[in-house]
Design an enzyme around this catalytic site. Structure first.
Site, PDB file in Angstrom:
ATOM      1  N   VAL A   1       0.843  -1.200   0.000  1.00  0.00           N
ATOM      2  CA  VAL A   1       0.000   0.000   0.000  1.00  0.00           C
ATOM      3  C   VAL A   1       0.873   1.244   0.000  1.00  0.00           C
ATOM      4  CG1 VAL A   1      -1.951  -1.147   1.123  1.00  0.00           C
ATOM      5  CG2 VAL A   1      -0.167  -0.124   2.545  1.00  0.00           C
TER       6      VAL A   1
ATOM      7  N   HIS B   1      -4.501  -3.955  -2.584  1.00  0.00           N
ATOM      8  CA  HIS B   1      -4.927  -3.532  -1.245  1.00  0.00           C
ATOM      9  C   HIS B   1      -4.975  -2.017  -1.075  1.00  0.00           C
ATOM     10  CE1 HIS B   1      -3.546  -7.700   0.434  1.00  0.00           C
ATOM     11  NE2 HIS B   1      -4.711  -7.759  -0.161  1.00  0.00           N
TER      12      HIS B   1
ATOM     13  N   CYS C   1     -19.407   9.889   1.246  1.00  0.00           N
ATOM     14  CA  CYS C   1     -19.606  10.336  -0.145  1.00  0.00           C
ATOM     15  C   CYS C   1     -18.610   9.708  -1.123  1.00  0.00           C
ATOM     16  CB  CYS C   1     -19.552  11.863  -0.241  1.00  0.00           C
ATOM     17  SG  CYS C   1     -17.911  12.571  -0.005  1.00  0.00           S
TER      18      CYS C   1
ATOM     19  N   GLY D   1       8.745 -11.517  -2.364  1.00  0.00           N
ATOM     20  CA  GLY D   1       8.542 -11.000  -1.009  1.00  0.00           C
ATOM     21  C   GLY D   1       7.137 -11.121  -0.474  1.00  0.00           C
ATOM     22  N   THR D   2       6.481 -12.228  -0.764  1.00  0.00           N
ATOM     23  CA  THR D   2       5.174 -12.441  -0.144  1.00  0.00           C
ATOM     24  C   THR D   2       5.140 -13.799   0.535  1.00  0.00           C
ATOM     25  OG1 THR D   2       2.789 -12.544  -0.468  1.00  0.00           O
ATOM     26  CG2 THR D   2       4.116 -13.190  -2.346  1.00  0.00           C
TER      27      THR D   2
ATOM     28  N   ASN E   1      12.550 -14.932  -2.372  1.00  0.00           N
ATOM     29  CA  ASN E   1      12.269 -14.711  -0.950  1.00  0.00           C
ATOM     30  C   ASN E   1      13.472 -15.215  -0.152  1.00  0.00           C
ATOM     31  OD1 ASN E   1      10.985 -14.878   1.771  1.00  0.00           O
ATOM     32  ND2 ASN E   1       9.078 -14.638   0.641  1.00  0.00           N
TER      33      ASN E   1
ATOM     34  N   ALA F   1      15.156  -9.514  -2.126  1.00  0.00           N
ATOM     35  CA  ALA F   1      14.718  -8.947  -3.406  1.00  0.00           C
ATOM     36  C   ALA F   1      15.675  -7.870  -3.900  1.00  0.00           C
ATOM     37  CB  ALA F   1      13.320  -8.359  -3.245  1.00  0.00           C
TER      38      ALA F   1
END
Ligand code: NAD
Ligand code: ZN
Length: 257
Positions: free
Chosen positions: A110, A126, A137, A195-196, A221, A240
């Protein structure tokens, strides 16, 4: 361990060849790619996440029940992200896109660092902390336009509660991002996973969907993950920010022929 280095180098060269000969390569990135930019992942040592339980403060129902408390965490996260700059891993993916070897990035992050590095096609699974959204609104605001001196912040135009435009635990993935990601996954011949941990759904199931469609999977990784044994064809073990620059160099060399 000379032979180990040799094997690593060979794996990297094989990965580069696969990427260079594929019609379409996409990347799936997670919190690990931003570690060298000083944004720590949730699952791991250090930083902000040890002070808070993200699954509590970054969960939609707790946010709605006690927005000031969630915002205390979200504000700190926003400050960490504001200070962060792309690291060599982000920059290498931008270079791969420029070389014509990377069609898109699906990111769970994010932090906006892929866009800042120069990647043009970034699917934000995300959302992004650099924007706030009004829950009444639906108006969006750049985060620098909204003061966080008093928490929680409210919408300047309708007075509704503002939330960072990120997907909190318990919230659905934005429909457009999900559709676009599924399309990319269907079309890709190579998926580069960086990297997950492969534990946060539904992003975690994208690699196996790609694999079922016949894609070749390259994983980067420092640690083995659930994806390593189940879907990865090549596992490049390491950080990475160290491996991606080497991979981008291999690809430049292939391009130059
Ligand atoms: P995760 O926290 O579950 O896993 C991070 C992974 O990165 C681990 O597998 C770890 O071994 C690996 N890693 C650590 N250092 C690395 C390095 N230098 N290079 C490569 N890999 C490294 O992260 P996740 O799977 O992305 O899921 C956590 C969720 O939290 C995400 O959905 C994301 O939205 C959010 N998050 C985002 C950020 C960010 O935007 N930078 C930071 C923290 C959490
Ligand atoms: Zn509003």
């Amino acid at each position: 361990m000379f032979w180990l280095n040799k094997e690593e180098e060979q794996n990297r060269k094989d990965a580069a060849k696969r990427i260079a000969s594929a019609k379409k390569t996409i990347a799936l990135t997670g919190a690990g790619i931003s570690v060298a930019s000083n944004i720590m992942p949730f699952r791991g040592k250090g930083g902000l996440w040890e002070k808070y339980d993200p699954e509590e403060v970054a969960e939609i129902n707790s946010f709605l029940k006690n927005p000031a408390k969630s915002w205390a965490f979200l504000k700190e996260m926003q400050k960490v992200v504001e200070k962060a700059r792309p690291n060599p891993a982000h920059i290498s993916l931008a270079k791969m896109e420029e070389l014509g070897y990377l069609a898109s990035i699906i990111t769970q992050n994010v932090d906006g660092l892929h866009q800042e590095a120069g990647n043009k096609v970034v699917i934000e699974f995300h959302g992004n902390t650099r924007r706030l959204v009004c829950l009444e609104c639906r108006k969006l605001y750049p985060s620098e336009d909204i003061s966080l001196d008093a928490l929680p912040p409210y919408c300047p135009s309708c007075g509704g509660l503002l939330k960072p435009d990120v997907v909190l635990f318990g919230e659905p993935i934005p429909g457009a991002a999900l559709m676009q990601a599924r399309l990319e996954v269907q079309q890709c011949e190579v998926m580069l996973i960086v990297g997950t941990s492969g534990l946060v759904e539904p992003a975690a199931s994208l690699p196996s969907a790609a694999k079922r469609n016949g894609a070749f999977i390259v994983e980067i990784n420092p640690e083995r993950t659930v994806l390593t044994a189940t879907v990865a064809n090549i596992f490049l073990q390491g950080r990475a920010e160290e491996i991606l620059p080497l991979l981008a160099d291999e690809l430049s060399a292939i391009k130059e022929g």
